[in-house]
Scaffold this motif. Structure first.
Motif, PDB file in Angstrom:
ATOM      1  N   VAL A  65       4.265   4.755  -8.390  1.00  0.00           N
ATOM      2  CA  VAL A  65       3.201   4.152  -7.578  1.00  0.00           C
ATOM      3  C   VAL A  65       2.558   2.986  -8.318  1.00  0.00           C
ATOM      4  O   VAL A  65       2.398   1.886  -7.766  1.00  0.00           O
ATOM      5  CB  VAL A  65       2.141   5.222  -7.215  1.00  0.00           C
ATOM      6  N   PHE A  66       2.195   3.187  -9.576  1.00  0.00           N
ATOM      7  CA  PHE A  66       1.552   2.105 -10.327  1.00  0.00           C
ATOM      8  C   PHE A  66       2.533   0.993 -10.684  1.00  0.00           C
ATOM      9  O   PHE A  66       2.139  -0.168 -10.816  1.00  0.00           O
ATOM     10  CB  PHE A  66       0.872   2.671 -11.579  1.00  0.00           C
ATOM     11  N   LEU A  67       3.811   1.342 -10.855  1.00  0.00           N
ATOM     12  CA  LEU A  67       4.822   0.303 -11.061  1.00  0.00           C
ATOM     13  C   LEU A  67       4.903  -0.598  -9.832  1.00  0.00           C
ATOM     14  O   LEU A  67       4.942  -1.826  -9.947  1.00  0.00           O
ATOM     15  CB  LEU A  67       6.184   0.944 -11.351  1.00  0.00           C
ATOM     16  N   LEU A  68       4.923   0.002  -8.646  1.00  0.00           N
ATOM     17  CA  LEU A  68       4.992  -0.794  -7.409  1.00  0.00           C
ATOM     18  C   LEU A  68       3.726  -1.611  -7.195  1.00  0.00           C
ATOM     19  O   LEU A  68       3.779  -2.729  -6.669  1.00  0.00           O
ATOM     20  CB  LEU A  68       5.248   0.128  -6.218  1.00  0.00           C
ATOM     21  N   PHE A  69       2.586  -1.072  -7.604  1.00  0.00           N
ATOM     22  CA  PHE A  69       1.353  -1.849  -7.498  1.00  0.00           C
ATOM     23  C   PHE A  69       1.443  -3.100  -8.365  1.00  0.00           C
ATOM     24  O   PHE A  69       1.072  -4.198  -7.933  1.00  0.00           O
ATOM     25  CB  PHE A  69       0.158  -1.003  -7.926  1.00  0.00           C
ATOM     26  N   ASP A  70       1.949  -2.941  -9.577  1.00  0.00           N
ATOM     27  CA  ASP A  70       2.095  -4.085 -10.483  1.00  0.00           C
ATOM     28  C   ASP A  70       3.066  -5.109  -9.900  1.00  0.00           C
ATOM     29  O   ASP A  70       2.844  -6.325  -9.991  1.00  0.00           O
ATOM     30  CB  ASP A  70       2.579  -3.601 -11.843  1.00  0.00           C
ATOM     31  N   ILE A  71       4.152  -4.624  -9.285  1.00  0.00           N
ATOM     32  CA  ILE A  71       5.101  -5.538  -8.646  1.00  0.00           C
ATOM     33  C   ILE A  71       4.435  -6.273  -7.487  1.00  0.00           C
ATOM     34  O   ILE A  71       4.623  -7.483  -7.293  1.00  0.00           O
ATOM     35  CB  ILE A  71       6.333  -4.753  -8.159  1.00  0.00           C
TER      36      ILE A  71
END
Length: 576
Positions: A65-71
């Motif tokens: 989830v946080f990886l996708l937010f950063d993306i």
């Protein structure tokens, strides 16, 4: 479950992650590899120090989830526009040809077509975490190969979101799969529209108020609240949590608070993504992988070889030069963290016969471990190809590529120095035909292998300029001063090139005065901002509108600020 029972797996994950990070640094490996190995050791197939459960799965999913937010934070509409050729041509072509090969291979293993599509498309993706770390470590963010890699990764990340929707829908009735996908696609489109509107009319005003409050912790709390709330909202309507996180990042991407938010959220992203990779390691069936170790190695190498060849073909079709296409192909051939997410889904695991899930997870992890060395091999190979071009062993290739321009070059760049690279970026962005020359072997090899179209030669060779059809150019930019040559050629240049405006990058006040006396336009080029200003002057000479110049300048300054923010927060990439 008691509080103690809930905390035990968290303690195990934190301890394993700490040891893995320290060991990886000592061995000069990607931390991601260390986390996966740590999960293998402490998981049910290793020491059985931790059991898979709701807590470990939730922590792992929050990492994605946080990886996708950063993306999503990098998915601004301006950057999409700036990289449109790579996002809408190179990336889809690469994805299509790679996915078709892998889908065909999965079907040959007697995997059902829907599951084969999920696995095949996931293998066509590249690792955002690994590639961005390689680009940062090797200082490749600003060259064409680096920028195109990021653009391809952005496209792939968007594909991954819909891939996860598709993969999750496999658990439903196969007869209703098309209907479920259609509903999910419609919901996703509405979610994208809602994110854009909420970002413009709610999120940005909210962060302006928070900034005026001057309470440091409030940015962190609000950012985490937005990520979790957005993920929960999309999860509640039957979509993935990751789509909501991506949309939350996208809603903030064009705001002036983007870099501050990215800095605040990076510790959460790094910590939680480490939990995800440890959890992936726990999924690997060590006895099965051990008994099929040669097959795991063969599959990993097969994935990387196939993708390297396919990405090279896609780059060449998109008119990349040989060294640049080689470097790009060796940057992106590993499997993705999303491959691991797809392989961890129950429907995919049930629909894959035998022990192929464990083999594919092991091969994916191995491809991630090999990625830095593979990229290093590609850099060496691309430089060797560029060197052969410089030596004339591959005769006429760079000159032929320079002559492929549909219009006569309007700008001549001599010397692929940092200043002229920035100017070349501006000309490429605005689709302005130009030729780049360099007679320094080291600079030529570096520029060609980084993806720039550069010809080995010198700007004072009028025969070469005639061959390149550059005799009517409007601007000449010398990346480094040579007063003696400039003085000797001034009269002839003025006679033969009456329309040519000569710019030169100088390093001292003395050089500035001497070149000014020759009728040239000297510019100090000690910083990137100086080079951006010079690029603006060159564009004005070509009568480019001020709006377009401002658009490019703002995007370039934003990129510089982002790179500086990343450089000042190395834990952002190291944690990944």
């Amino acid at each position: 479950m008691t509080p103690v029972e809930a905390l035990q797996p968290v303690i195990a994950l934190l301890g394993a992650g700490t040891v893995a990070a320290l060991t990886s640094r000592a061995l000069k490996l990607s931390p991601m590899v260390g986390y996966i190995v740590a999960g293998m050791i402490i998981g049910p197939y290793g020491l059985n120090a931790i059991e898979e459960g709701d807590v470990t799965h939730l922590l792992a999913e929050m990492g994605v989830v946080f990886l996708l937010f950063d993306i999503g934070l990098h998915f601004s509409l301006n950057e999409v526009k700036n990289s449109r050729r790579d996002i809408f041509f190179l990336a889809p072509l690469q994805m299509a040809i790679c996915a078709l090969v892998f889908i065909g291979g999965a079907i040959m293993l007697n995997i059902s077509i829907p599951v084969a599509i999920a696995i095949g498309v996931s293998l066509a993706l590249s690792s955002t975490a690994v590639v961005t770390q390689i680009l940062g470590e090797r200082d490749l963010n600003t060259c064409p190969a680096g920028r195109s890699s990021v653009a391809v990764l952005v496209f792939q990340d968007v594909v991954a979101i819909f891939l996860l929707i598709f993969a999750n829908s496999l658990e439903s009735d196969p007869a209703r799969l098309a209907t479920a996908m259609g509903i999910a696609a419609g919901q996703s489109i509405l979610a994208f529209i809602a994110a854009a509107l909420i970002g413009r009319y709610m999120v940005r005003p909210l962060f302006r108020v928070l900034a005026s409050a001057q309470v440091p912790e409030i940015f962190t709390m609000t950012t985490v609240l937005i990520v979790v709330a957005a993920a929960t909202a999309t999860g509640a309507i039957g979509l993935s949590l990751t789509l909501g996180a991506f949309l939350a990042g996208m809603a903030i991407a064009d705001s002036p608070f983007r870099h501050s938010i990215q800095t605040e959220v990076s510790p959460f992203r790094g910590l939680l993504i480490s939990f995800f990779f440890v959890n992936v390691g726990m999924m690997i069936d060590l006895p099965s992988v051990g008994s099929n170790i040669l097959l795991v190695i063969a599959v990993a190498l097969g994935i990387m070889l196939i993708k390297t060849v396919m990405i090279f073909m896609a780059a060449r079709i998109n008119k990349w030069n040989l060294p640049g296409a080689t470097r790009l192909a060796f940057l992106l051939p590993q499997a993705s963290e999303f491959t691991l997410v797809v392989l961890s889904l129950a429907a995919v695991r049930v629909g894959t016969p035998g022990n192929w899930i464990s083999i594919l997870v092991g091969a994916t992890a191995l491809s991630l471990a090999l990625a830095p060395a593979w990229a290093g091999l590609g850099i060496k190979l691309s430089r060797r190809i560029a060197k052969k071009l410089a030596e004339g062993i591959i005769t006429g290739t760079t000159r032929k590529e320079a002559q492929e321009l549909q219009e006569k070059p309007e700008v001549i760049l001599f010397g692929m120095t940092p200043s002229n690279r920035i100017i070349a970026d501006a000309l490429l962005h605005l689709n302005i035909p130009h030729v780049a020359l360099d007679n320094d072997p080291k600079r030529f090899i570096a520029a060609a292998s980084d993806g720039y179209k550069v010809t080995f030669g010198i700007a004072s060779d009028f025969r070469m300029l005639s061959t390149l059809d550059a005799m009517q150019a409007k601007a000449l930019v010398l990346g480094l001063p040579n007063y003696t040559v400039s003085k000797s050629l001034t009269t002839e240049v003025n006679e033969r090139f009456p329309r040519l405006k000569r710019f030169v990058v100088v390093e001292s006040v003395e050089d500035h005065a001497r070149h000014l006396a020759l009728g040239m336009h000297p510019h100090l080029g000690s910083t990137s901002m100086d080079s951006i200003a010079l690029a603006g002057e060159v564009l004005r000479t070509l009568e480019v509108s001020e709006d377009r110049i401002k658009e490019w300048t703002d995007a370039e300054i934003e990129r510089l600020e982002r790179d500086e923010a990343t450089a000042s927060n190395p834990e952002t990439t190291e944690a990944a």
